[in-house]
Motif scaffolding. Structure first.
Motif, PDB file in Angstrom:
ATOM      1  N   ALA A  66       9.108  -0.374  -2.615  1.00  0.00           N
ATOM      2  CA  ALA A  66       7.856  -0.255  -3.362  1.00  0.00           C
ATOM      3  C   ALA A  66       6.715   0.148  -2.429  1.00  0.00           C
ATOM      4  N   ALA A  67       6.713  -0.442  -1.233  1.00  0.00           N
ATOM      5  CA  ALA A  67       5.691  -0.065  -0.247  1.00  0.00           C
ATOM      6  C   ALA A  67       5.857   1.393   0.165  1.00  0.00           C
ATOM      7  N   GLY A  68       7.119   1.822   0.307  1.00  0.00           N
ATOM      8  CA  GLY A  68       7.380   3.213   0.667  1.00  0.00           C
ATOM      9  C   GLY A  68       6.853   4.171  -0.375  1.00  0.00           C
ATOM     10  N   HIS A  69       7.084   3.846  -1.677  1.00  0.00           N
ATOM     11  CA  HIS A  69       6.562   4.682  -2.756  1.00  0.00           C
ATOM     12  C   HIS A  69       5.035   4.738  -2.705  1.00  0.00           C
ATOM     13  N   ALA A  70       4.415   3.596  -2.452  1.00  0.00           N
ATOM     14  CA  ALA A  70       2.958   3.547  -2.397  1.00  0.00           C
ATOM     15  C   ALA A  70       2.414   4.352  -1.213  1.00  0.00           C
ATOM     16  N   PHE A  71       3.119   4.250  -0.078  1.00  0.00           N
ATOM     17  CA  PHE A  71       2.644   4.937   1.119  1.00  0.00           C
ATOM     18  C   PHE A  71       2.862   6.440   1.031  1.00  0.00           C
ATOM     19  N   LEU A  72       3.848   6.898   0.266  1.00  0.00           N
ATOM     20  CA  LEU A  72       4.174   8.324   0.208  1.00  0.00           C
ATOM     21  C   LEU A  72       2.982   9.151  -0.262  1.00  0.00           C
ATOM     22  N   THR A  73       2.259   8.640  -1.260  1.00  0.00           N
ATOM     23  CA  THR A  73       1.081   9.365  -1.750  1.00  0.00           C
ATOM     24  C   THR A  73       0.050   9.528  -0.637  1.00  0.00           C
ATOM     25  N   HIS A  74      -0.163   8.445   0.111  1.00  0.00           N
ATOM     26  CA  HIS A  74      -1.144   8.506   1.200  1.00  0.00           C
ATOM     27  C   HIS A  74      -0.642   9.383   2.344  1.00  0.00           C
ATOM     28  N   GLU A  94       3.823  -1.164  12.496  1.00  0.00           N
ATOM     29  CA  GLU A  94       2.367  -1.043  12.473  1.00  0.00           C
ATOM     30  C   GLU A  94       1.808  -1.401  11.096  1.00  0.00           C
ATOM     31  N   LEU A  95       2.492  -0.964  10.045  1.00  0.00           N
ATOM     32  CA  LEU A  95       2.028  -1.259   8.690  1.00  0.00           C
ATOM     33  C   LEU A  95       2.354  -2.687   8.267  1.00  0.00           C
ATOM     34  N   GLY A  96       3.337  -3.273   8.947  1.00  0.00           N
ATOM     35  CA  GLY A  96       3.765  -4.618   8.573  1.00  0.00           C
ATOM     36  C   GLY A  96       4.524  -4.649   7.262  1.00  0.00           C
ATOM     37  N   LEU A  97       5.140  -3.539   6.928  1.00  0.00           N
ATOM     38  CA  LEU A  97       5.873  -3.412   5.672  1.00  0.00           C
ATOM     39  C   LEU A  97       7.139  -2.598   5.884  1.00  0.00           C
ATOM     40  N   LYS A  98       8.138  -2.893   5.099  1.00  0.00           N
ATOM     41  CA  LYS A  98       9.375  -2.128   5.134  1.00  0.00           C
ATOM     42  C   LYS A  98       9.237  -0.957   4.172  1.00  0.00           C
ATOM     43  N   LEU A  99       9.473   0.247   4.665  1.00  0.00           N
ATOM     44  CA  LEU A  99       9.286   1.441   3.853  1.00  0.00           C
ATOM     45  C   LEU A  99      10.585   1.928   3.216  1.00  0.00           C
ATOM     46  N   PHE A 100      11.714   1.608   3.850  1.00  0.00           N
ATOM     47  CA  PHE A 100      13.009   2.049   3.337  1.00  0.00           C
ATOM     48  C   PHE A 100      13.967   0.865   3.263  1.00  0.00           C
ATOM     49  N   ASP A 101      14.814   0.896   2.232  1.00  0.00           N
ATOM     50  CA  ASP A 101      15.990   0.027   2.183  1.00  0.00           C
ATOM     51  C   ASP A 101      17.166   0.851   2.667  1.00  0.00           C
ATOM     52  N   ARG A 102      17.832   0.368   3.708  1.00  0.00           N
ATOM     53  CA  ARG A 102      18.922   1.117   4.318  1.00  0.00           C
ATOM     54  C   ARG A 102      20.234   0.355   4.135  1.00  0.00           C
ATOM     55  N   THR A 103      21.240   1.072   3.727  1.00  0.00           N
ATOM     56  CA  THR A 103      22.604   0.540   3.758  1.00  0.00           C
ATOM     57  C   THR A 103      23.439   1.547   4.507  1.00  0.00           C
ATOM     58  N   THR A 104      24.723   1.226   4.654  1.00  0.00           N
ATOM     59  CA  THR A 104      25.591   2.181   5.357  1.00  0.00           C
ATOM     60  C   THR A 104      25.775   3.460   4.559  1.00  0.00           C
ATOM     61  N   ARG A 105      25.499   3.399   3.250  1.00  0.00           N
ATOM     62  CA  ARG A 105      25.737   4.557   2.403  1.00  0.00           C
ATOM     63  C   ARG A 105      24.452   5.198   1.874  1.00  0.00           C
ATOM     64  N   THR A 106      23.395   4.409   1.677  1.00  0.00           N
ATOM     65  CA  THR A 106      22.204   4.946   1.008  1.00  0.00           C
ATOM     66  C   THR A 106      20.922   4.591   1.745  1.00  0.00           C
ATOM     67  N   VAL A 107      19.926   5.399   1.469  1.00  0.00           N
ATOM     68  CA  VAL A 107      18.549   5.147   1.926  1.00  0.00           C
ATOM     69  C   VAL A 107      17.658   5.317   0.710  1.00  0.00           C
ATOM     70  N   THR A 108      16.880   4.294   0.406  1.00  0.00           N
ATOM     71  CA  THR A 108      15.960   4.361  -0.738  1.00  0.00           C
ATOM     72  C   THR A 108      14.581   3.876  -0.312  1.00  0.00           C
ATOM     73  N   LEU A 109      13.574   4.344  -1.026  1.00  0.00           N
ATOM     74  CA  LEU A 109      12.201   3.914  -0.768  1.00  0.00           C
ATOM     75  C   LEU A 109      11.962   2.536  -1.358  1.00  0.00           C
TER      76      LEU A 109
END
Length: 301
Positions: free
Chosen positions: A59-67, A42-57
């Protein structure tokens, strides 16, 4: 965007782990993953980077977290505001009043304060038909109304409908208002026949058909047709005219006369059979709320 998706996003952002976020939310992990993916689409943006071991926010995810936090805070604020509004409504009794209740109303409100001291009372003055409709619509918890022969509604039905119940309370006796210097004022009570030659000052029939009809019917039962004087306007003007002008008379509810300031007027009860009007409490035919139950108890006292 759904608020649950925002909540899921915040949980993953704080845990940086889909499994732990699911446990925290008490749902299964695939549901969290699916809703996050829908949010990203819906946002047209990736919020998380996912690997088999880690999940990180991202830049869009960091921006969206405040909202996202602001959205949930807005939801909490809205819920709190509505809870406060609901609590205020639950603690406020909206009561339609009728003219001439006088000490009756004061007695009911005093008993209500003793019964439910935390209850706020909002008194609403409106024509009787409007009061009844407001009770039907839930805008009033209850309303005082007079008489059983209530005027038809504009839609052609009567007031004794399934969506309205009239609970009988008390009968209000009528008393005569006379010039204090009139010979009849020296008596403890008056008979209607004694007033046959005096003009009656009363409100126009269309303004209060119940009161006018009650008085005229009582006069006819006493053997005379009342001589109609000038119409009743206001308490102050009408009583002043009765006190100082050509002798005439009017009627008051006894409970209203007890608190009416009129030193040059004598209020005298009628000899039996005295005209009287019954007062009812109009309510919706449903189990009473706590505030309405308190009012019913106060009225019974």
């Amino acid at each position: 965007m759904e608020l649950r998706q925002v909540r899921y996003f915040i949980a993953v952002a704080e845990e940086l782990h889909f499994g732990r976020a699911a446990e925290r939310l008490h749902i299964v992990q695939p549901t969290v993953s699916q809703q996050i993916q829908r949010l990203e689409r819906e946002l047209g943006l990736k919020l998380f980077d996912r690997t088999t071991r880690t999940v990180t926010l991202t830049a869009a995810g960091h921006a969206f977290l405040t909202h996202a936090h602001a959205l949930l805070q807005a939801e909490r604020s809205a819920n709190e505001a509505m809870a406060a509004f609901r609590a205020e409504q639950e603690s406020t009794l909206r009561l339609g009043t009728s003219t001439g209740l006088g000490l009756r109303l004061d007695a009911v409100l005093t008993a209500l304060t003793e019964r439910a001291p935390q209850l706020l009372v909002e008194l609403v003055s409106a024509p009787q038909a409007a009061r009844l409709q407001q009770v039907r619509d839930g805008e009033l918890d209850a309303a005082f109304v007079r008489g059983t022969d209530l005027a038809p509604r504009t839609d052609g039905t009567d007031h004794h409908s399934p969506d309205l119940e009239l609970l009988p309370l008390w009968c209000d006796a009528l008393v005569a208002a006379l010039p204090a210097g009139h010979p009849l004022a020296a008596q403890p009570n008056v008979t209607l026949a004694d007033l046959a030659d005096l003009p009656l000052r009363i409100t126009p029939r269309d303004s209060n058909p119940l009161l006018v009809g009650t008085v005229i019917d009582a006069c006819r039962a006493a053997g005379f047709e009342p001589v109609m004087g000038a119409a009743f306007t206001t308490d102050q003007d009408t009583l002043a005219a009765i006190a100082t002008g050509r002798p005439s008379w009017t009627v008051y509810y006894a409970s209203q006369a007890e608190i009416q300031p009129a030193p040059r007027i004598a209020f005298r009860p009628f000899a039996a059979p005295a005209p009287a009007v019954r007062t009812y409490l109009a309510v919706r035919p449903a189990p009473p709320s706590r505030r309405l139950a308190a009012l019913l108890d106060a009225c019974s006292r």
